[in-house]
Design a protein around this motif. Structure first.
Motif, PDB file in Angstrom:
ATOM      1  N   GLU A   1     -49.141  -3.278 -22.888  1.00  0.00           N
ATOM      2  CA  GLU A   1     -49.392  -1.841 -22.776  1.00  0.00           C
ATOM      3  C   GLU A   1     -50.086  -1.490 -21.463  1.00  0.00           C
ATOM      4  O   GLU A   1     -49.840  -0.421 -20.892  1.00  0.00           O
ATOM      5  CB  GLU A   1     -50.234  -1.360 -23.959  1.00  0.00           C
ATOM      6  N   ILE A   2     -50.954  -2.364 -20.967  1.00  0.00           N
ATOM      7  CA  ILE A   2     -51.599  -2.128 -19.665  1.00  0.00           C
ATOM      8  C   ILE A   2     -50.556  -2.107 -18.562  1.00  0.00           C
ATOM      9  O   ILE A   2     -50.556  -1.228 -17.688  1.00  0.00           O
ATOM     10  CB  ILE A   2     -52.670  -3.210 -19.390  1.00  0.00           C
ATOM     11  N   ASN A   3     -49.636  -3.058 -18.588  1.00  0.00           N
ATOM     12  CA  ASN A   3     -48.572  -3.101 -17.571  1.00  0.00           C
ATOM     13  C   ASN A   3     -47.700  -1.857 -17.640  1.00  0.00           C
ATOM     14  O   ASN A   3     -47.317  -1.297 -16.601  1.00  0.00           O
ATOM     15  CB  ASN A   3     -47.708  -4.361 -17.766  1.00  0.00           C
ATOM     16  N   ARG A   4     -47.405  -1.399 -18.872  1.00  0.00           N
ATOM     17  CA  ARG A   4     -46.582  -0.203 -19.027  1.00  0.00           C
ATOM     18  C   ARG A   4     -47.320   1.035 -18.521  1.00  0.00           C
ATOM     19  O   ARG A   4     -46.746   1.880 -17.817  1.00  0.00           O
ATOM     20  CB  ARG A   4     -46.190  -0.022 -20.491  1.00  0.00           C
TER      21      ARG A   4
ATOM     22  N   GLY B   1     -47.986   5.255 -14.937  1.00  0.00           N
ATOM     23  CA  GLY B   1     -49.070   6.144 -14.535  1.00  0.00           C
ATOM     24  C   GLY B   1     -49.613   6.979 -15.683  1.00  0.00           C
ATOM     25  O   GLY B   1     -49.999   8.133 -15.491  1.00  0.00           O
ATOM     26  N   THR B   2     -49.656   6.418 -16.876  1.00  0.00           N
ATOM     27  CA  THR B   2     -50.137   7.139 -18.057  1.00  0.00           C
ATOM     28  C   THR B   2     -51.447   6.532 -18.553  1.00  0.00           C
ATOM     29  O   THR B   2     -51.860   5.461 -18.124  1.00  0.00           O
ATOM     30  CB  THR B   2     -49.094   7.078 -19.190  1.00  0.00           C
ATOM     31  N   GLY B   3     -52.086   7.238 -19.482  1.00  0.00           N
ATOM     32  CA  GLY B   3     -53.357   6.789 -20.013  1.00  0.00           C
ATOM     33  C   GLY B   3     -53.186   5.730 -21.097  1.00  0.00           C
ATOM     34  O   GLY B   3     -52.129   5.591 -21.708  1.00  0.00           O
ATOM     35  N   LEU B   4     -54.248   4.984 -21.329  1.00  0.00           N
ATOM     36  CA  LEU B   4     -54.254   3.969 -22.376  1.00  0.00           C
ATOM     37  C   LEU B   4     -55.684   3.797 -22.853  1.00  0.00           C
ATOM     38  O   LEU B   4     -56.621   3.749 -22.049  1.00  0.00           O
ATOM     39  CB  LEU B   4     -53.725   2.632 -21.846  1.00  0.00           C
TER      40      LEU B   4
END
Length: 307
Positions: free
Chosen positions: A187-190, A195-198
């Motif tokens: 999910e970090i790579n995605r 360019g979205t939040g996580l």
């Protein structure tokens, strides 16, 4: 989960059963006045049993160990040594190699090992086997290798089919803790690519649950998991930690959004747990963060929820 549990259990059973069998063979060799052969067979037995115990200690993680590589190397060497020492009587060791390879190693690795071993097996059969039996031995070696190969394929396909079931916790339905770090890395790579939040959120439920008896703890865990699951979106994921806490990976989420979600989760958590006092930690993805740093930040930030 690092690797399919079924494969790990198969390796454990093979290591312990085959190790015990090799121990019996070592005893028979000793009774037949073959001390050197008996010693080497006993060493193979010891390495295999030790590998089975090591896998048991690792609680089903299906990873190849140095013991398995040591065993397969010793087995290849011993099959040649035994044949040169006992001749026709020891050629049966070549049949054991493909079985060991396909039971102990992943399919692709096992195929490579068997292909590398084939020239040695043919040399042993044609150099030490009796003339009339050589082609029958080649046929037997090929048949055993193919059977072991097809069994390995069946096991791999079974693991793929069962993986969605064995990767989740039976009591809560949440993912196992072992899947948290790999999923968080994905999910970090995605998030960095898009360019979205996580956000990673941890709800500390374990401490409030532990004061109750076992049956009631189970019901409380299930109630917590249901409350959390009702607020998760299809692309969110929940994980049960070894401490009986819950961690949630929330893509496209800010800290304020996560606090609102957490508040909704707490509303349905049983009152016996004191839901409003449950510590909650948040970690929002920033530059240079990885799975470990997000988990550390979420753990360190745990405290009462303030929306």
């Amino acid at each position: 989960m690092q690797a399919p549990i079924i494969a790990a259990h198969t390796k454990i059973l093979f290591s312990l059963i085959a190790g015990a069998g090799l121990g019996a063979v070592a005893y028979l060799d000793l009774n037949q006045n073959e001390p050197m052969i008996a010693l080497i067979t006993a060493c193979l037995s010891f390495v295999l049993v030790l590998n089975g115990l090591y896998l048991l200690m690792r609680k089903g993680q299906n990873t190849s160990s140095y013991l398995e590589w040591l065993f397969i190397f010793l087995l290849a060497s011993f099959s040649l040594l035994a044949a040169s020492h006992q001749g026709q009587m020891a050629i049966h060791w070549v049949y054991f190699f493909p079985l060991a390879a396909f039971f102990l190693f992943k399919l692709n690795t096992a195929i490579i090992l068997v292909l590398i071993y084939v020239p040695l097996a043919l040399y042993i059969i044609f150099d030490f086997g009796q003339t009339l039996d050589r082609f029958q031995m080649v046929f037997s070696f090929t048949a055993i290798s193919l059977v072991a190969f097809f069994l390995a394929i069946i096991q791999e396909r079974t693991n793929l089919m069962l993986e969605p079931l064995i990767s989740t916790d039976i009591i809560t339905g949440a993912f196992q803790y072992e899947r948290l770090k790999p999923a968080l890395t994905t999910e970090i790579n995605r998030a960095e690519r898009e360019g979205t939040g996580l956000l990673l959120m941890i709800i500390q439920t374990g401490q409030a649950i532990r004061k109750h008896n076992k049956d009631y703890r189970t019901r409380l865990l299930q109630a917590c998991a249901n409350s959390i699951g009702q607020q998760l979106r299809p692309f969110d994921s929940c994980y049960r930690l070894p401490t009986d806490d819950f961690a949630m990976i929330l893509p496209h989420t800010t800290t304020q959004d996560a606090k609102s979600v957490a508040q909704a989760m707490l509303m349905n958590i049983p009152a016996a747990m004191g839901p409003q006092s449950l510590p909650i930690g948040f970690a929002s993805l920033n530059a240079d963060d990885d799975a470990d740093s997000l988990m550390e930040i979420a753990e360190a930030s745990k405290g009462p929820l303030h929306v």
